[in-house]
Design a protein around this motif. Structure first.
Motif, PDB file in Angstrom:
ATOM      1  N   ASP A  35     -11.444  -7.937  34.280  1.00  3.16           N
ATOM      2  CA  ASP A  35     -11.389  -7.398  35.636  1.00  3.16           C
ATOM      3  C   ASP A  35     -11.960  -5.986  35.586  1.00  3.16           C
ATOM      4  OD1 ASP A  35     -10.746  -6.425  38.145  1.00  3.16           O
ATOM      5  OD2 ASP A  35      -8.929  -7.652  38.262  1.00  3.16           O
ATOM      6  N   GLY A  61      -8.355  -1.043  45.214  1.00  2.00           N
ATOM      7  CA  GLY A  61      -7.612  -2.275  45.475  1.00  2.00           C
ATOM      8  C   GLY A  61      -7.914  -2.845  46.851  1.00  2.00           C
ATOM      9  N   ASP A  65      -9.579  -6.353  47.657  1.00  2.00           N
ATOM     10  CA  ASP A  65      -8.884  -7.329  48.503  1.00  2.00           C
ATOM     11  C   ASP A  65      -9.758  -7.794  49.664  1.00  2.00           C
ATOM     12  OD1 ASP A  65      -6.439  -7.483  47.162  1.00  2.00           O
ATOM     13  OD2 ASP A  65      -5.661  -5.706  48.167  1.00  2.00           O
ATOM     14  N   THR A  70      -7.133 -12.895  48.479  1.00  2.00           N
ATOM     15  CA  THR A  70      -5.757 -12.404  48.421  1.00  2.00           C
ATOM     16  C   THR A  70      -5.438 -11.569  49.658  1.00  2.00           C
ATOM     17  OG1 THR A  70      -6.609 -10.552  47.145  1.00  2.00           O
ATOM     18  CG2 THR A  70      -5.611 -12.348  45.916  1.00  2.00           C
ATOM     19  N   LEU A  74      -2.565  -6.360  48.421  1.00  2.00           N
ATOM     20  CA  LEU A  74      -1.953  -6.840  47.172  1.00  2.00           C
ATOM     21  C   LEU A  74      -2.518  -6.086  45.969  1.00  2.00           C
ATOM     22  CD1 LEU A  74      -0.253  -8.694  45.441  1.00  2.00           C
ATOM     23  CD2 LEU A  74      -1.909 -10.508  45.762  1.00  2.00           C
ATOM     24  N   ARG A  75      -3.842  -6.110  45.843  1.00  2.00           N
ATOM     25  CA  ARG A  75      -4.430  -5.379  44.726  1.00  2.00           C
ATOM     26  C   ARG A  75      -4.288  -3.865  44.935  1.00  2.00           C
ATOM     27  NH1 ARG A  75      -8.304  -9.691  44.685  1.00  2.00           N
ATOM     28  NH2 ARG A  75      -8.383 -10.728  42.667  1.00  2.00           N
ATOM     29  N   VAL A  78      -1.032  -3.011  43.454  1.00  2.00           N
ATOM     30  CA  VAL A  78      -1.056  -3.132  41.994  1.00  2.00           C
ATOM     31  C   VAL A  78      -1.886  -1.999  41.379  1.00  2.00           C
ATOM     32  CG1 VAL A  78      -1.845  -4.576  40.077  1.00  2.00           C
ATOM     33  CG2 VAL A  78      -0.717  -5.625  42.037  1.00  2.00           C
ATOM     34  N   GLY A 111      -0.406  -5.079  35.039  1.00  2.00           N
ATOM     35  CA  GLY A 111      -1.056  -5.332  36.324  1.00  2.00           C
ATOM     36  C   GLY A 111      -1.100  -6.804  36.667  1.00  2.00           C
ATOM     37  N   PHE A 115       0.706  -8.393  39.741  1.00  2.00           N
ATOM     38  CA  PHE A 115      -0.106  -9.124  40.713  1.00  2.00           C
ATOM     39  C   PHE A 115       0.482 -10.515  40.956  1.00  2.00           C
ATOM     40  CE2 PHE A 115      -3.425 -12.102  41.804  1.00  2.00           C
ATOM     41  CZ  PHE A 115      -4.207 -11.433  42.726  1.00  2.00           C
ATOM     42  N   THR A 116       0.862 -11.168  39.862  1.00  2.00           N
ATOM     43  CA  THR A 116       1.391 -12.527  39.970  1.00  2.00           C
ATOM     44  C   THR A 116       2.727 -12.533  40.709  1.00  2.00           C
ATOM     45  OG1 THR A 116       0.323 -13.000  37.861  1.00  2.00           O
ATOM     46  CG2 THR A 116       1.939 -14.588  38.631  1.00  2.00           C
ATOM     47  N   GLY A 119       2.154 -11.310  44.353  1.00  3.77           N
ATOM     48  CA  GLY A 119       1.349 -12.336  45.001  1.00  3.77           C
ATOM     49  C   GLY A 119       2.157 -13.566  45.331  1.00  3.77           C
ATOM     50  N   SER A 126      -0.558 -18.077  42.061  1.00  4.70           N
ATOM     51  CA  SER A 126      -0.969 -17.828  40.677  1.00  4.70           C
ATOM     52  C   SER A 126       0.036 -18.338  39.653  1.00  4.70           C
ATOM     53  CB  SER A 126      -1.196 -16.338  40.463  1.00  4.70           C
ATOM     54  OG  SER A 126      -2.055 -15.835  41.452  1.00  4.70           O
TER      55      SER A 126
END
Lengths: 165, 286
Positions: A35, A61, A65, A70, A74-75, A78, A111, A115-116, A119, A126
């Protein structure tokens, strides 16, 4: 505060989103790719003051996004937390590229887990994927390797700008 | 303090986005951002694609000869199958006329893939959207009419596809015995999960699963996947992860959006919009 470093950080994050969604999306033969946006946020944050680093994480982020499936935010959440972690680690240890890469691996793992978890709370699936363990293990390692490759370049851009001003 | 503000902002954004369901402020933001990044992504792909293709070609040079021989054999088999399919096609057309069904003609829009959506969500961004008639729920297929995903977000000139391999994806399918099941993504490119509730029939390896047409927006007959092992019923039903998708959406550069069941907001004369006939449901592997 070095305004030009912040601008460079934002430019790098924006470029990394483009690279992630084009080049890296074609390099997933192992099922997982690094990533690069996360790596750029983590590495850049080390060379910024705390507040700009947080803003960089948040902006990166949101931008990511906006180009994904997503939920927006969300990102952002994170990456903001990761940027905070990167700043804390950077101030507590002025280390080498290797120690910086290890920090990237650790923070990337955090991270992905974050995220999981977040999310899943917001309807992302995920955790149901059988490749989740593969992602948990490989993505942080790939990110660490990538940070060794691009870390010096980012440092050069960010620190050079600091020196110039 | 700033950390708290940003985290709260993130949380609010997520809430608005999830609750808003592709409308309102977050949809406007997404549209604006994708309008800005689309030209950059196109330019990046123009540079990246030839390089990646070249490297792929070099990496696969050793296996190309064997691949060539295998493809020749498959071509011969395909010619035989095509001859058999012709007669089946005639039969299907006759049945469709007898049942007064539409012949499976749906407008289709050809779209270029702009890029993926990241390592933690399985999606694609394409360069066709609402203005080209693409709406949320449209199925997306490859050039062989194999289903690769469904449009989850439609913007004026772009759209986001959720691949069938995404764990959030679930597609209703029919077996050749007429049993209704659900194919779900597992988060990997090479496996899908088939669940059939309450069936007395086993399913043999090699059986092709096709969309059932029982869910809104997705026509019947699109190929979804193929059983790679025998799946035996346990008396109550079948659940197996031995289903292989017949197309890898992540490697495609061009896809086709089937505009079935969704009314486009704006229609116009677009030279990329064509009308083609879906293949007959003959159970043959594409």
């Amino acid at each position: 505060m070095n305004a030009r470093s912040i601008v460079w950080g934002l430019v790098l994050v924006a470029l990394s989103v483009i690279v992630q969604t084009t080049l890296f999306s074609r390099l997933d033969d192992l099922g997982v790719v690094a990533d690069i946006v996360m790596v750029v946020v983590l590495v850049s944050a080390r060379w910024l003051d705390p507040e700009p680093a947080l803003l960089l994480g948040f902006t990166g982020g949101v931008l990511y996004d906006l180009n994904g499936t997503t939920p927006i935010g969300l990102r952002a959440m994170v990456f903001t937390i990761l940027a905070y972690g990167a700043v804390r680690l950077a101030t507590s240890s002025e280390g080498s590229h290797v120690s910086a890469a290890i920090a990237v691996v650790v923070l990337s793992f955090a991270g992905v887990v974050l995220f999981t978890m977040v999310g899943t709370l917001f309807g992302q699936g995920s955790l149901r994927g059988i490749s989740v363990i593969q992602t948990f293990v490989l993505l942080p390692i790939f990110n660490g390797v990538l940070s060794i490759a691009i870390g010096p370049l980012i440092k050069r851009v960010m620190v050079k700008e600091k020196v110039l001003l | 303090m700033l950390l708290t503000i940003l985290l709260v902002a993130s949380f609010l954004l997520m809430t608005f986005d999830v609750r808003g369901q592709n409308s309102g402020l977050t949809a406007t933001l997404r549209t604006g951002a994708q309008s800005l990044t689309a030209p950059l992504q196109d330019a990046s792909r123009a540079v990246v694609d030839p390089i990646v293709d070249f490297v792929d070609g070099l990496a696969n040079l050793g296996s190309l000869r064997e691949e060539n021989r295998r493809l020749r054999e498959e071509l011969n088999q395909a010619r035989l199958a095509a001859a058999e399919a012709d007669s089946l096609t005639e039969r299907v057309e006759l049945l469709e006329r007898l049942m007064n069904l539409p012949a499976g003609d749906f407008p289709q829009t050809v779209a270029e893939v702009r890029g993926g959506t990241g390592p933690l969500d399985l999606g694609l961004t394409i360069n066709q959207g609402l203005e080209q008639g693409v709406v949320v729920g449209n199925p997306v297929v490859d050039e062989n009419q194999v289903l690769i995903g469904v449009v989850t977000e439609a913007l004026p000139n772009s759209a986001i596809i959720r691949l069938i391999t995404d764990p959030l994806s679930g597609i209703q399918v029919l077996t050749q015995a007429g049993e209704l099941g659900v194919v779900e993504g597992l988060g990997t490119a090479d496996k899908l999960r088939l669940t059939i509730f309450d069936t007395p029939f086993d399913i043999g390896s090699g059986e092709v699963l096709r969309t059932s047409g029982t869910e809104a927006g997705i026509p019947a007959g699109l190929v979804v996947g193929q059983l790679t092992n025998d799946a035996r019923t346990n008396g109550g039903g079948i659940e197996t992860d031995d289903v292989a998708p017949l197309a890898d959406g992540r490697t495609l550069t061009v896809v086709i959006v089937v505009q079935y069941g969704g009314a486009p907001i704006v229609t116009g004369t677009d030279n990329t919009t064509t009308t083609t006939t879906l293949p007959p449901d003959d159970g043959a592997t594409p």
